[in-house]
Design a protein around this motif. Structure first.
Motif, PDB file in Angstrom:
ATOM      1  N   HIS A 274       2.955  -9.646  24.324  1.00 39.64           N
ATOM      2  CA  HIS A 274       3.304 -10.357  25.535  1.00 39.64           C
ATOM      3  C   HIS A 274       4.889 -10.192  25.774  1.00 39.64           C
ATOM      4  O   HIS A 274       5.501 -11.100  26.659  1.00 39.64           O
ATOM      5  CB  HIS A 274       2.690 -11.679  25.539  1.00 39.64           C
ATOM      6  CG  HIS A 274       1.210 -11.731  25.484  1.00 39.64           C
ATOM      7  ND1 HIS A 274       0.473 -11.090  26.458  1.00 39.64           N
ATOM      8  CD2 HIS A 274       0.367 -11.557  24.344  1.00 39.64           C
ATOM      9  CE1 HIS A 274      -0.908 -10.993  26.097  1.00 39.64           C
ATOM     10  NE2 HIS A 274      -0.956 -11.362  24.823  1.00 39.64           N
ATOM     11  N   ALA A 275       5.742  -9.326  25.149  1.00 41.64           N
ATOM     12  CA  ALA A 275       7.008  -9.259  25.586  1.00 41.64           C
ATOM     13  C   ALA A 275       7.188  -8.430  26.741  1.00 41.64           C
ATOM     14  O   ALA A 275       6.103  -7.626  27.319  1.00 41.64           O
ATOM     15  CB  ALA A 275       7.708  -8.460  24.525  1.00 41.64           C
TER      16      ALA A 275
ATOM     17  N   ALA B 172       4.106 -18.756  15.052  1.00 41.89           N
ATOM     18  CA  ALA B 172       4.006 -18.078  16.084  1.00 41.89           C
ATOM     19  C   ALA B 172       4.679 -16.887  16.427  1.00 41.89           C
ATOM     20  O   ALA B 172       4.506 -16.325  17.379  1.00 41.89           O
ATOM     21  CB  ALA B 172       3.843 -18.807  17.596  1.00 41.89           C
ATOM     22  N   ALA B 173       5.304 -16.616  15.408  1.00 46.85           N
ATOM     23  CA  ALA B 173       6.559 -15.418  15.362  1.00 46.85           C
ATOM     24  C   ALA B 173       5.580 -13.887  15.651  1.00 46.85           C
ATOM     25  O   ALA B 173       4.324 -13.909  15.111  1.00 46.85           O
ATOM     26  CB  ALA B 173       7.311 -15.535  14.170  1.00 46.85           C
ATOM     27  N   GLY B 174       6.030 -13.015  16.376  1.00 48.11           N
ATOM     28  CA  GLY B 174       5.435 -11.656  16.116  1.00 48.11           C
ATOM     29  C   GLY B 174       4.603 -11.491  17.510  1.00 48.11           C
ATOM     30  O   GLY B 174       4.011 -10.645  17.392  1.00 48.11           O
ATOM     31  N   GLU B 175       4.688 -12.357  18.178  1.00 48.01           N
ATOM     32  CA  GLU B 175       3.867 -12.060  19.456  1.00 48.01           C
ATOM     33  C   GLU B 175       4.590 -11.094  20.445  1.00 48.01           C
ATOM     34  O   GLU B 175       5.114 -11.506  21.473  1.00 48.01           O
ATOM     35  CB  GLU B 175       3.463 -13.441  20.181  1.00 48.01           C
ATOM     36  CG  GLU B 175       2.304 -14.362  19.710  1.00 48.01           C
ATOM     37  CD  GLU B 175       1.043 -13.449  19.562  1.00 48.01           C
ATOM     38  OE1 GLU B 175       0.801 -12.780  20.685  1.00 48.01           O
ATOM     39  OE2 GLU B 175       0.383 -13.729  18.670  1.00 48.01           O
ATOM     40  N   ILE B 176       4.447  -9.705  19.965  1.00 49.14           N
ATOM     41  CA  ILE B 176       5.072  -8.988  20.513  1.00 49.14           C
ATOM     42  C   ILE B 176       4.314  -8.179  21.770  1.00 49.14           C
ATOM     43  O   ILE B 176       4.773  -7.719  22.771  1.00 49.14           O
ATOM     44  CB  ILE B 176       5.315  -7.947  19.337  1.00 49.14           C
ATOM     45  CG1 ILE B 176       6.251  -8.346  18.714  1.00 49.14           C
ATOM     46  CG2 ILE B 176       5.522  -6.491  19.976  1.00 49.14           C
ATOM     47  CD1 ILE B 176       6.582  -7.815  17.041  1.00 49.14           C
TER      48      ILE B 176
ATOM     49  N   ALA C 183       6.486 -22.297  14.301  1.00 42.83           N
ATOM     50  CA  ALA C 183       5.093 -22.947  14.538  1.00 42.83           C
ATOM     51  C   ALA C 183       4.147 -21.667  14.308  1.00 42.83           C
ATOM     52  O   ALA C 183       3.151 -21.843  14.957  1.00 42.83           O
ATOM     53  CB  ALA C 183       4.904 -23.468  16.217  1.00 42.83           C
TER      54      ALA C 183
ATOM     55  N   PRO D 222      -3.281 -18.451  17.842  1.00 41.55           N
ATOM     56  CA  PRO D 222      -2.377 -18.844  17.220  1.00 41.55           C
ATOM     57  C   PRO D 222      -3.340 -19.983  16.186  1.00 41.55           C
ATOM     58  O   PRO D 222      -4.290 -20.276  16.227  1.00 41.55           O
ATOM     59  CB  PRO D 222      -1.742 -19.840  18.191  1.00 41.55           C
ATOM     60  CG  PRO D 222      -2.686 -20.119  19.210  1.00 41.55           C
ATOM     61  CD  PRO D 222      -3.326 -18.894  19.351  1.00 41.55           C
TER      62      PRO D 222
ATOM     63  N   LEU E 280      12.593  -4.210  19.934  1.00 44.45           N
ATOM     64  CA  LEU E 280      12.702  -4.983  18.713  1.00 44.45           C
ATOM     65  C   LEU E 280      13.529  -4.348  17.760  1.00 44.45           C
ATOM     66  O   LEU E 280      13.980  -5.109  16.904  1.00 44.45           O
ATOM     67  CB  LEU E 280      11.181  -4.851  18.245  1.00 44.45           C
ATOM     68  CG  LEU E 280      10.000  -5.598  18.972  1.00 44.45           C
ATOM     69  CD1 LEU E 280       8.533  -5.006  18.590  1.00 44.45           C
ATOM     70  CD2 LEU E 280      10.042  -6.930  18.475  1.00 44.45           C
TER      71      LEU E 280
ATOM     72  N   TYR F  15       7.774 -13.564   8.090  1.00 39.88           N
ATOM     73  CA  TYR F  15       8.682 -14.418   8.880  1.00 39.88           C
ATOM     74  C   TYR F  15       7.745 -15.104   9.945  1.00 39.88           C
ATOM     75  O   TYR F  15       6.736 -14.464  10.546  1.00 39.88           O
ATOM     76  CB  TYR F  15       9.630 -13.760   9.775  1.00 39.88           C
ATOM     77  CG  TYR F  15      10.445 -14.772  10.628  1.00 39.88           C
ATOM     78  CD1 TYR F  15      11.419 -15.549  10.188  1.00 39.88           C
ATOM     79  CD2 TYR F  15       9.927 -14.593  11.959  1.00 39.88           C
ATOM     80  CE1 TYR F  15      12.062 -16.399  10.948  1.00 39.88           C
ATOM     81  CE2 TYR F  15      10.498 -15.474  12.874  1.00 39.88           C
ATOM     82  CZ  TYR F  15      11.539 -16.293  12.336  1.00 39.88           C
ATOM     83  OH  TYR F  15      12.289 -17.328  13.362  1.00 39.88           O
TER      84      TYR F  15
ATOM     85  N   GLY G 127       8.378 -18.183  11.704  1.00 40.87           N
ATOM     86  CA  GLY G 127       8.961 -19.146  12.721  1.00 40.87           C
ATOM     87  C   GLY G 127       8.643 -20.742  12.565  1.00 40.87           C
ATOM     88  O   GLY G 127       8.065 -20.993  11.598  1.00 40.87           O
TER      89      GLY G 127
ATOM     90  N   ILE H 284       6.570  -9.415  11.029  1.00 46.09           N
ATOM     91  CA  ILE H 284       7.897  -9.466  10.615  1.00 46.09           C
ATOM     92  C   ILE H 284       8.199  -9.633   9.069  1.00 46.09           C
ATOM     93  O   ILE H 284       7.442 -10.793   8.679  1.00 46.09           O
ATOM     94  CB  ILE H 284       8.861 -10.032  11.544  1.00 46.09           C
ATOM     95  CG1 ILE H 284       8.749  -9.779  13.060  1.00 46.09           C
ATOM     96  CG2 ILE H 284      10.365 -10.056  11.058  1.00 46.09           C
ATOM     97  CD1 ILE H 284       9.226 -10.979  13.762  1.00 46.09           C
TER      98      ILE H 284
END
Lengths: 327, 327
Positions: free
Chosen positions: B169-170, B163-167, B161, B79, B257, B157, B159, B150
């Protein structure tokens, strides 16, 4: 001051209210059973009746003049086509390619707009509820199903086909429980109201010790999610365990959404909020354990307030944005 | 015409190129090993050296004058904090609170911007690659890890902080395989390059019949995801099965997603695209099976083009948007 009528159509009830343009008040909140089995024309007449009652009541209690009521925002189960104002398909209501916006507009003699019910509920919480001021909001409504809404910088995010926010059918266990949608392991198959009740009953059939049956006169088949929350508040150890498990499942889903969208606020709305801290405390712990630290540190997880009227406020707000571009 | 230098910092390699302002060309693409163990100052000197070489080469082959090179866009693992230009923490590189933007800017004598490496890779595919023209784009890069980006109406995009798109660890299986992040059942634990190799080796240890070992001189521990793709292209039945399983895991993540963000385009980039149709055919089938119909019908799933340079183009594009507000 102008006013909007918000119409929140659910599988069980329709709720209507007359909302001040600035979101400061709602008057004449009226509800009736949806009774979709009576057919779309009857349901639409019922909506028109509720709108009429709400507007009359708003005039009576708050002296809202009729000519200040400028439009009707409708929140409906989807999928739907906002641009054409058409509900494409709602398994719960049995509607298919129904031009709901035009039908309601004609029935009430006002311009109308259409959006998804979960979108409206979350937008209502953003406009006048617990998520006020959020720039990046994700919310879920947990009831009969699990729906979601995404609000980015004050606008609902709809995606390419008005289908964004279908959070209930996100996979949390790709080899897991069968969902009504035909897939396996959807969040909704674990954490919706009926899934919570089903999990509780399964455990009882396997011999769990609990006083749950005493809440439903011994008829285990009548146990609902609300029964489970009630027994949890009465400190029934098994009910508390079912709620904690629910928190773990919801926590996995919420953590996924936080990792993907990094919201500043996450709203959980719907019947499940009745479980209170029994749900929210372990849910926040599960999210902290699962989500990416920089994302989770910047996100508050809050219950949706506005029980019953979030969808009404939100439907009114979507009329504003669809008609005037902003709320 | 002005030019930007794009810098794509990976755990293994740094790639640099000099990109025309309109995205029509990249000149002087240079790459070197990252070698993070030599420390941040050495890595930054190496970046400055690559920038110098790229700019010199762009001048030589395309007569790009030095004074037309107006800035450096940096894509780095995160990050990170875009506003301050600081990399907060990168386990792979061992950096913590490193003011990378300022350090690179000082070392090369040009203004610089910073964004996440996966964001840059997906933004590059949007700007000049397979996702051109998309309004609602979601992309993942599948390599050593799984990252995501995204792009909504032409803007990344980020978000709340960055940090968006941390896919990666979904959760796709909340009780499943242990992930390096400490959780269980993350997509990355099934479908990253190392996870694909680990699954292949596990099956061989359990007695699977395959010619995979012959690709690595009999030393099974040297099997990588690339080895699996190569054997799949040679019609090794076991390698094909490992790729099909990978497609199922990725398909569950991609379907989630699509349900959440309803994109018009979904890009899959990174080493995994080497598996070609062996991966994409079953992956599309799994997504069709799992995702919500109105959403999946409006979404094309495409491999990222631009092997090696997507991150360079994207880093240059993020310099433009961060500096001038648009690409």
């Amino acid at each position: 001051m102008r006013f909007l009528v918000g119409v929140d159509i659910g599988g069980t009830n329709i709720v209507v209210g007359t909302v001040a343009e600035d979101g400061s008040a709602v008057f004449g909140v009226r509800a009736d059973a949806t009774r979709p089995e009576e057919g779309a024309p009857t349901v639409i007449r019922r909506i028109a009746q509720l709108v009429e009652e709400s507007v009359t009541e708003a005039g009576r209690v708050a002296h809202v003049p009729r000519d200040r009521i400028v439009g009707v925002g409708i929140g409906s189960p989807g999928p739907l086509d906002r641009e054409r104002g058409v509900v494409l398909l709602t398994p719960n209501l049995g509607w298919r390619n129904l031009p709901l916006r035009q039908l309601v507009s004609d029935a009430v003699g006002l311009p109308a707009t259409l959006d998804n019910d979960a979108n409206c509920a979350i937008y209502g919480v953003w406009w006048v509820g617990a998520a006020r001021g959020s720039r990046y909001l994700v919310g879920i409504t947990v009831g009969t199903g699990i729906g979601g809404g995404i609000v980015i910088e004050g606008q609902l995010y709809h995606g390419a086909a008005d289908a964004a926010g279908e959070i209930g059918h996100a996979t949390i266990d790709s080899t897991g429980r069968r969902c009504k949608c035909g897939n396996y392991g959807c969040l909704e198959a674990y954490a919706s109201g009926p899934a919570i009740a089903a999990r509780a009953i399964e455990g009882m059939e396997a011999g769990a010790e609990t006083r749950l049956a005493s809440y439903v006169g011994g008829d285990v088949s009548r146990i609902t999610a609300q029964t489970v929350y009630e027994a949890a508040h009465d400190a029934d150890a098994y009910a508390l365990e079912v709620v904690r498990e629910t928190a773990k499942f919801l926590g996995a889903g919420v953590a996924n959404l936080i990792n993907i969208l990094n919201p500043d606020t996450f709203v959980i709305a719907g019947g499940v909020t009745l479980a209170g801290d029994h749900l929210f405390v372990p849910l926040r712990a599960e999210v902290n354990r699962r989500a990416f630290r920089p994302a989770v540190e910047r996100c508050r997880i809050v219950p949706g307030e506005l029980p019953g009227t979030a969808g009404v406020f939100g439907a009114a707000a979507t009329f504003k944005t669809q008609t005037w571009g902003r709320v």
